[in-house]
Design a protein around this motif. Structure first.
Motif, mmCIF file in Angstrom:
data_model
loop_
_atom_site.group_PDB
_atom_site.id
_atom_site.type_symbol
_atom_site.label_atom_id
_atom_site.label_comp_id
_atom_site.label_asym_id
_atom_site.label_seq_id
_atom_site.Cartn_x
_atom_site.Cartn_y
_atom_site.Cartn_z
ATOM 1 N N ARG A 1 -3.335 0.209 1.703
ATOM 2 C CA ARG A 1 -3.663 0.316 3.088
ATOM 3 C C ARG A 1 -3.146 1.373 3.919
ATOM 4 O O ARG A 1 -1.886 1.938 3.434
ATOM 5 C CB ARG A 1 -2.962 -1.012 3.999
ATOM 6 C CG ARG A 1 -3.439 -2.406 3.497
ATOM 7 C CD ARG A 1 -2.758 -3.377 4.347
ATOM 8 N NE ARG A 1 -1.576 -3.780 4.004
ATOM 9 C CZ ARG A 1 -0.449 -4.368 4.432
ATOM 10 N NH1 ARG A 1 -1.052 -5.096 5.415
ATOM 11 N NH2 ARG A 1 0.732 -4.126 4.199
ATOM 12 N N THR A 2 -4.059 2.306 4.802
ATOM 13 C CA THR A 2 -3.673 3.541 5.334
ATOM 14 C C THR A 2 -2.115 3.286 6.056
ATOM 15 O O THR A 2 -1.354 4.221 6.362
ATOM 16 C CB THR A 2 -4.907 4.181 5.845
ATOM 17 O OG1 THR A 2 -6.062 4.163 5.078
ATOM 18 C CG2 THR A 2 -4.619 5.379 6.447
ATOM 19 N N ASP B 1 -0.724 -4.392 -1.247
ATOM 20 C CA ASP B 1 -2.122 -3.714 -1.219
ATOM 21 C C ASP B 1 -2.862 -5.177 -1.028
ATOM 22 O O ASP B 1 -2.378 -6.333 -1.584
ATOM 23 C CB ASP B 1 -2.467 -3.214 -2.675
ATOM 24 C CG ASP B 1 -1.737 -1.824 -2.830
ATOM 25 O OD1 ASP B 1 -1.453 -1.179 -1.968
ATOM 26 O OD2 ASP B 1 -1.470 -1.601 -4.114
ATOM 27 N N VAL B 2 -4.169 -5.003 -0.881
ATOM 28 C CA VAL B 2 -4.952 -5.999 -0.629
ATOM 29 C C VAL B 2 -5.780 -6.198 -1.848
ATOM 30 O O VAL B 2 -6.517 -5.421 -2.468
ATOM 31 C CB VAL B 2 -6.131 -5.465 0.668
ATOM 32 C CG1 VAL B 2 -7.304 -6.538 0.834
ATOM 33 C CG2 VAL B 2 -5.299 -5.255 2.003
ATOM 34 N N GLU C 1 -6.554 -0.071 13.367
ATOM 35 C CA GLU C 1 -5.511 0.535 12.855
ATOM 36 C C GLU C 1 -4.480 -0.354 12.941
ATOM 37 O O GLU C 1 -3.783 -0.819 11.934
ATOM 38 C CB GLU C 1 -5.282 1.907 13.409
ATOM 39 C CG GLU C 1 -6.083 3.051 12.809
ATOM 40 C CD GLU C 1 -5.348 4.420 13.223
ATOM 41 O OE1 GLU C 1 -5.669 5.080 12.432
ATOM 42 O OE2 GLU C 1 -5.064 4.368 14.408
ATOM 43 N N SER D 1 -4.741 -3.535 10.462
ATOM 44 C CA SER D 1 -4.965 -3.047 9.209
ATOM 45 C C SER D 1 -3.739 -3.288 8.280
ATOM 46 O O SER D 1 -3.658 -3.325 7.338
ATOM 47 C CB SER D 1 -5.833 -1.966 8.940
ATOM 48 O OG SER D 1 -5.282 -0.678 9.198
ATOM 49 N N GLY D 2 -2.867 -2.733 9.001
ATOM 50 C CA GLY D 2 -1.162 -3.085 8.415
ATOM 51 C C GLY D 2 -0.556 -4.320 8.802
ATOM 52 O O GLY D 2 -1.369 -5.155 9.269
ATOM 53 N N TYR E 1 -1.926 -9.494 9.688
ATOM 54 C CA TYR E 1 -2.689 -8.254 8.986
ATOM 55 C C TYR E 1 -4.198 -8.779 8.829
ATOM 56 O O TYR E 1 -4.613 -10.219 8.775
ATOM 57 C CB TYR E 1 -2.303 -7.928 7.671
ATOM 58 C CG TYR E 1 -2.840 -8.465 6.417
ATOM 59 C CD1 TYR E 1 -3.694 -7.630 5.726
ATOM 60 C CD2 TYR E 1 -2.696 -9.587 5.965
ATOM 61 C CE1 TYR E 1 -4.477 -7.859 4.691
ATOM 62 C CE2 TYR E 1 -3.365 -10.110 4.540
ATOM 63 C CZ TYR E 1 -3.844 -9.323 4.097
ATOM 64 O OH TYR E 1 -4.761 -9.471 2.907
ATOM 65 N N HIS F 1 -7.330 -8.605 6.548
ATOM 66 C CA HIS F 1 -7.977 -8.403 5.174
ATOM 67 C C HIS F 1 -9.164 -7.664 5.293
ATOM 68 O O HIS F 1 -9.450 -6.896 4.489
ATOM 69 C CB HIS F 1 -7.869 -9.670 4.270
ATOM 70 C CG HIS F 1 -8.506 -9.635 3.133
ATOM 71 N ND1 HIS F 1 -7.828 -9.994 1.815
ATOM 72 C CD2 HIS F 1 -9.656 -9.028 2.530
ATOM 73 C CE1 HIS F 1 -8.388 -9.872 0.590
ATOM 74 N NE2 HIS F 1 -9.416 -9.274 1.205
ATOM 75 N N THR G 1 -9.869 -3.766 5.307
ATOM 76 C CA THR G 1 -9.825 -3.027 4.195
ATOM 77 C C THR G 1 -10.709 -3.490 3.107
ATOM 78 O O THR G 1 -11.123 -2.639 2.264
ATOM 79 C CB THR G 1 -8.292 -3.244 3.558
ATOM 80 O OG1 THR G 1 -7.210 -2.917 4.358
ATOM 81 C CG2 THR G 1 -7.972 -2.591 2.323
#
Length: 540
Positions: A104-105, A246-247, A351, A354-355, A387, A389, A392
């Protein structure tokens, strides 16, 4: 090639169908087809052992599954376990798993109101951007520099500790020497994590973001003398040697589906709909008794690996159960037609969600919520994190939903111990869900309910699970996602060589309640298989 197992009735290998009464014999019988049991089955079968997996439910996967919870909606959500950090790449490689994760960025976004205006802290998107976010929130670079030092320290510990999880247990002194940083050892292993958080950071919001990793599924105060919060924190920052979460591509069920295929391809027999009722052993051979919907049966085994809680293991063996450790979380799954707008207009919702999106998780808020729950009341401002999912990995949604902009949201609530739900689980669940969503709505420019999708029957696409729901659905004692308090990743009296041993020489614990268990890791399954293949010693 695996050894040919003893004859097995054909129906036993077919999901959901009962087997006739049998006295077949296996090298290993695995009780429970969750991800750890499947890891153990795949390793043992690939080593040539005959393996039978007995799973109570009609499917494998345990808590690491993907399901379509909303009627008539093509959204396959990771229902109970969400992200991957502790799964070693070694296991993926060893078992040739067709399984991938995506990073994830954005690490996290935490909204807050300061000086009467909405703002927040966005961590991720590059060093410069993160530094600027800290400066906007706190007015200086001090907190960011402290953040860098602190997570530099945890990164060093992660590099040293994570590889040991699939090795025989080190002693405490061996692990301390391996870390080779006395300040880090004192911070994480000897003093309550609250002391380090308070001495390192000054901003309440930053302190809260750091502390949350110590409270996921763990009901504790920052200064709890038991250090259960430290153990939880440690496992949340060492994953993969980096601490990254991570996803799973395709959802968590993609992992357990891959594991089930690997086990079957290696020759393991997987029988769903088979509930184990009793394990009897003399230390050299064992008998496992099970039942299906319409009959009972039994199989013999040289080794039995139990992918269930220590409480369930004790019940199956007729032993005294260990002290329970209750769960303390609310799990909520949602499907939205679109992401909601934020009050903090400087951040794109794509954004922010996403985290990890932190809600009511300031340091003082977390302390107040713990105090209220410990006194027997629901927190006034329930803390939680969310978050998305599908931002991502959109593969969990059907193409039509992706085209229309639908998104998933997964919420994990903190500081809601099982005891709070005992009087009326349904009523308290609804009260808590309403209060939790209200905390989220306080940071949104529109109510979340207006973004919820509806299922084929017109109902909002949202479901919530309390600790008591998880106990009922998955057999988690008190809804504890770790089965019991997490343990330090080093040997202590009675833990055995691999941390999976029991007082019965040929019965192993391969579930989350093993030493170095908890989370979606496969580590207890790997270690139980290594204990069998390497010559089993047992605790006294």
């Amino acid at each position: 090639m695996p050894a040919t197992p003893a004859p097995v009735p054909t129906p036993a290998a077919q999901p959901g169908r009962p087997a006739r009464r049998s006295r077949d014999s296996y090298d290993a019988v695995i009780v429970g087809g969750g991800h750890n049991g499947l890891v153990a089955a795949a390793y043992l079968a690939r080593a040539g052992r005959s393996v039978l997996v007995l799973e109570r439910l009609g499917h494998t996967g345990g808590a690491a599954v993907s399901t379509r919870p909303f009627a008539g909606v093509d959204a396959r959500l990771s229902r109970y376990s969400y992200l991957v950090s502790l799964l070693p790449r070694k296991i993926v490689r060893d078992l040739d798993l067709d399984f991938r994760v995506r990073g994830r960025t954005i690490s996290s976004y935490t909204p807050v109101e300061r000086d009467g205006r909405p703002t927040g802290l966005l961590v991720g998107g590059g060093e410069r951007r993160t530094r600027e976010a800290f400066a906007r929130l706190t007015g200086s670079d001090r907190e960011y520099e402290a953040w860098q030092r602190f997570y530099g320290m945890t990164g060093h510990v992660a590099e040293r500790v994570f590889p040991t999880l699939t090795e025989p247990l080190p002693t405490r002194d061996e692990l301390r020497r391996r870390i080779d940083d006395e300040a880090a050892w004192r911070t994480l292993f000897e003093e309550p994590i609250g002391a380090a958080v308070e001495s390192t950071f000054t901003d309440d919001l930053v302190r809260g973001v750091v502390l949350t990793d110590a409270l996921i599924g763990t009901f504790a105060d920052a200064h709890d003398p038991s250090l259960r919060q430290n153990r939880c924190f440690l496992y949340h920052v060492i994953g993969g040697g980096t601490g990254a979460w991570d996803v799973p591509v395709g959802g968590m069920g993609a992992l357990t589906d891959a594991l089930a295929r690997a086990a079957r391809d290696a020759g393991a027999v997987i029988a769903t709909g088979h509930e184990v009722r009793r394990i009897a052993t003399d230390g050299r051979s064992a008998e496992v008794t099970y039942r299906t919907t319409d009959m009972e049966g039994a199989v013999a085994a040289r080794h039995v690996l139990v992918n269930a809680s220590p409480q369930e293991l004790a019940a199956l063996m007729g032993d005294e159960p260990p002290a329970p450790a209750e769960g303390a979380q609310l799990k909520v799954n949602m499907l939205l037609t679109r992401l909601p707008r934020l009050r903090d207009e400087s951040v794109d919702p794509h954004e922010a969600f996403s985290g990890t999106f932190h809600i009511a998780e300031g340091y003082d808020q977390l302390a107040a919520s713990y105090a209220q729950a410990a006194a027997g009341a629901l927190p006034d401002a329930p803390p939680s994190e969310i978050y998305c999912h599908s931002l991502t990995d959109p593969t969990i949604l059907g193409p039509d939903l992706v085209d229309q902009g639908y998104q998933t949201l997964t919420l994990f609530g903190l500081h809601t111990p099982a005891r709070l739900f005992e009087a009326d689980n349904d009523a308290v669940r609804e009260e808590l869900l309403k209060a939790t969503l209200a905390q989220l709505d306080a940071h949104l420019a529109e109510p979340l309910t207006g973004c919820l999708a509806t299922d084929a029957e017109g109902r909002p696409c949202i479901e919530a699970k309390t600790p008591l729901d998880l106990e009922r659905d998955l057999g988690l004692p008190g809804g504890n996602i770790f089965h019991r308090d997490l343990a330090w990743p080093y040997a202590q009296e009675g833990t055995g060589r691999w941390g999976v041993e029991t007082r019965h020489a040929n019965v192993l614990l391969c579930g989350a309640g093993a030493v170095r268990g908890g989370g979606v890791s496969g580590v207890p399954g790997h270690n139980a298989a290594m204990a069998v293949l390497g010559g089993l010693g047992h605790s006294s």
